[in-house]
Design a protein around this motif. Structure first.
Motif, mmCIF file in Angstrom:
data_model
loop_
_atom_site.group_PDB
_atom_site.id
_atom_site.type_symbol
_atom_site.label_atom_id
_atom_site.label_comp_id
_atom_site.label_asym_id
_atom_site.label_seq_id
_atom_site.Cartn_x
_atom_site.Cartn_y
_atom_site.Cartn_z
ATOM 1 N N GLN A 77 37.586 50.702 51.519
ATOM 2 C CA GLN A 77 37.593 52.216 51.084
ATOM 3 C C GLN A 77 36.395 53.057 51.014
ATOM 4 O OE1 GLN A 77 39.232 51.518 47.104
ATOM 5 N NE2 GLN A 77 37.320 50.768 46.221
ATOM 6 N N LEU A 78 36.172 54.224 50.880
ATOM 7 C CA LEU A 78 34.648 54.902 50.893
ATOM 8 C C LEU A 78 33.924 54.612 49.655
ATOM 9 C CD1 LEU A 78 35.793 58.524 51.982
ATOM 10 C CD2 LEU A 78 34.722 56.846 53.264
ATOM 11 N N GLN A 79 32.689 54.675 49.897
ATOM 12 C CA GLN A 79 31.691 54.520 48.742
ATOM 13 C C GLN A 79 31.696 55.914 48.386
ATOM 14 O OE1 GLN A 79 29.025 52.890 51.762
ATOM 15 N NE2 GLN A 79 28.472 51.373 50.375
ATOM 16 N N ASN A 80 31.829 56.175 46.963
ATOM 17 C CA ASN A 80 31.734 57.199 46.582
ATOM 18 C C ASN A 80 30.411 57.318 45.196
ATOM 19 O OD1 ASN A 80 33.417 59.433 46.971
ATOM 20 N ND2 ASN A 80 34.971 57.724 46.550
ATOM 21 N N GLU A 81 29.300 57.600 45.901
ATOM 22 C CA GLU A 81 28.028 57.504 45.028
ATOM 23 C C GLU A 81 27.359 58.676 44.290
ATOM 24 O OE1 GLU A 81 25.143 55.096 43.135
ATOM 25 O OE2 GLU A 81 26.739 54.336 44.672
ATOM 26 N N GLU A 82 27.609 58.786 43.022
ATOM 27 C CA GLU A 82 26.978 60.081 42.480
ATOM 28 C C GLU A 82 25.724 59.695 41.744
ATOM 29 O OE1 GLU A 82 28.292 62.263 38.202
ATOM 30 O OE2 GLU A 82 30.087 61.997 39.921
ATOM 31 N N ILE A 83 24.837 60.616 42.045
ATOM 32 C CA ILE A 83 23.535 60.424 41.698
ATOM 33 C C ILE A 83 22.768 61.767 41.098
ATOM 34 C CG2 ILE A 83 20.916 60.042 42.662
ATOM 35 C CD1 ILE A 83 22.158 58.911 45.160
ATOM 36 N N VAL A 84 22.496 61.542 40.023
ATOM 37 C CA VAL A 84 22.032 62.605 39.010
ATOM 38 C C VAL A 84 20.517 62.776 39.374
ATOM 39 C CG1 VAL A 84 21.527 63.729 36.793
ATOM 40 C CG2 VAL A 84 23.839 62.500 37.242
ATOM 41 N N VAL A 85 19.768 63.636 39.894
ATOM 42 C CA VAL A 85 18.629 64.017 40.159
ATOM 43 C C VAL A 85 17.545 64.657 39.146
ATOM 44 C CG1 VAL A 85 19.255 63.158 42.565
ATOM 45 C CG2 VAL A 85 18.975 65.621 41.815
ATOM 46 N N HIS A 86 16.218 64.487 39.153
ATOM 47 C CA HIS A 86 15.327 65.167 38.568
ATOM 48 C C HIS A 86 14.122 65.841 39.581
ATOM 49 C CE1 HIS A 86 17.040 63.578 35.037
ATOM 50 N NE2 HIS A 86 16.901 62.365 35.476
ATOM 51 N N ASP A 87 13.647 66.620 39.210
ATOM 52 C CA ASP A 87 12.880 67.582 40.498
ATOM 53 C C ASP A 87 13.413 67.725 41.507
ATOM 54 O OD1 ASP A 87 10.239 68.387 41.252
ATOM 55 O OD2 ASP A 87 9.611 66.488 41.877
ATOM 56 N N GLY A 88 14.629 68.499 41.685
ATOM 57 C CA GLY A 88 15.222 68.354 43.066
ATOM 58 C C GLY A 88 14.963 69.625 43.921
ATOM 59 N N TYR A 89 13.726 70.255 43.815
ATOM 60 C CA TYR A 89 13.382 71.371 44.605
ATOM 61 C C TYR A 89 13.297 70.845 46.088
ATOM 62 C CZ TYR A 89 12.875 74.031 40.180
ATOM 63 O OH TYR A 89 13.026 74.666 39.035
ATOM 64 N N ALA A 90 14.142 71.659 47.100
ATOM 65 C CA ALA A 90 13.959 71.133 48.387
ATOM 66 C C ALA A 90 14.288 72.323 49.216
ATOM 67 C CB ALA A 90 14.811 70.138 48.559
ATOM 68 N N THR A 91 13.860 72.378 50.294
ATOM 69 C CA THR A 91 14.338 73.084 51.663
ATOM 70 C C THR A 91 14.963 72.378 52.670
ATOM 71 O OG1 THR A 91 12.030 73.079 52.445
ATOM 72 C CG2 THR A 91 12.515 74.975 51.319
ATOM 73 N N PHE A 92 14.540 70.882 52.817
ATOM 74 C CA PHE A 92 15.095 70.016 53.502
ATOM 75 C C PHE A 92 15.385 68.480 52.876
ATOM 76 C CE2 PHE A 92 12.737 72.807 56.180
ATOM 77 C CZ PHE A 92 13.422 73.069 57.237
ATOM 78 N N LEU A 93 16.432 68.051 53.146
ATOM 79 C CA LEU A 93 16.672 66.616 52.789
ATOM 80 C C LEU A 93 16.913 65.742 53.975
ATOM 81 C CD1 LEU A 93 19.395 66.682 49.848
ATOM 82 C CD2 LEU A 93 16.779 66.737 49.699
ATOM 83 N N ARG A 94 16.134 64.238 54.029
ATOM 84 C CA ARG A 94 16.317 63.489 55.020
ATOM 85 C C ARG A 94 16.756 62.304 54.253
ATOM 86 N NH1 ARG A 94 11.274 61.911 58.576
ATOM 87 N NH2 ARG A 94 10.105 61.793 56.380
ATOM 88 N N PHE A 95 18.071 62.078 54.689
ATOM 89 C CA PHE A 95 18.865 60.773 54.458
ATOM 90 C C PHE A 95 18.548 59.711 55.245
ATOM 91 C CE2 PHE A 95 20.951 64.520 52.738
ATOM 92 C CZ PHE A 95 21.362 63.950 51.318
ATOM 93 N N ILE A 96 17.900 58.553 54.953
ATOM 94 C CA ILE A 96 17.702 57.423 55.699
ATOM 95 C C ILE A 96 18.421 55.976 55.492
ATOM 96 C CG2 ILE A 96 15.941 55.798 56.486
ATOM 97 C CD1 ILE A 96 13.973 57.865 55.650
ATOM 98 N N LEU A 97 19.693 55.929 56.224
ATOM 99 C CA LEU A 97 20.269 54.789 56.251
ATOM 100 C C LEU A 97 19.425 53.502 56.569
ATOM 101 C CD1 LEU A 97 23.494 56.143 57.688
ATOM 102 C CD2 LEU A 97 22.800 56.257 55.434
#
Length: 159
Positions: A115-135
């Motif tokens: 089954q799918l992993q459903n990961e919920e992450i509450v974040v702080h200091d979330g100012y961004a123009t780009f996000l890089r996701f690294i597996l």
């Protein structure tokens, strides 16, 4: 906090702030880079709003993708739907170009067989123009990312 005030001061008066899923192609968001590309499961599937479609890696790790918002955003919560991801690192930048990333979140995900992993992450200091996701690592040779949801506000345009 200073960063947020700077954005607020730059925001035009007619720029409406509303909480939305910032990681949707319908909001103008794009996947501008992905280290793997399978014709049947392209990276654009991550932000199409449909968890039935997905991006798949083509082996070896780490793998990564970069999301461009085309505006300054403030993210309050991330939800990642994936399959077989072991360690995920998320980096962010407020630059107008995808440079100067800083590590923001690193998370070991729980192995959920079948089954799918459903990961919920509450974040702080979330100012961004780009996000890089690294597996960083995985439970298998091939993994999939079905959706990335970023609840938050568009703070200002990039102009």
């Amino acid at each position: 906090m200073r960063e947020g005030r700077e954005y607020a001061e730059k925001r035009p008066l007619n720029f409406k702030m509303r909480k939305v899923d910032l990681c949707l192609s319908s909001e103008g968001t794009e996947v501008i880079l992905a280290t793997s590309n399978d014709e049947k499961h392209p990276p654009e599937n991550i932000i199409d709003g449909n968890s039935e479609t997905f991006w798949t890696t083509t082996g070896m790790f780490p793998q990564e993708f970069i999301i461009c918002f085309h505006k300054h955003v403030k993210i309050e919560k991330l939800v990642i739907q994936s399959y077989l991801v072991r360690t995920l690192r998320i980096e962010k930048t407020t630059s107008k170009e995808p440079v100067g990333f800083e590590q923001w979140v690193e998370k070991d995900l729980v192995h959920t067989e079948g089954q799918l992993q459903n990961e919920e992450i509450v974040v702080h200091d979330g100012y961004a123009t780009f996000l890089r996701f690294i597996l960083v690592s995985a439970f298998d040779h091939f993994v999939s990312v079905h959706s990335i949801s970023a609840e938050g506000l568009a703070v200002s345009s990039l102009s």
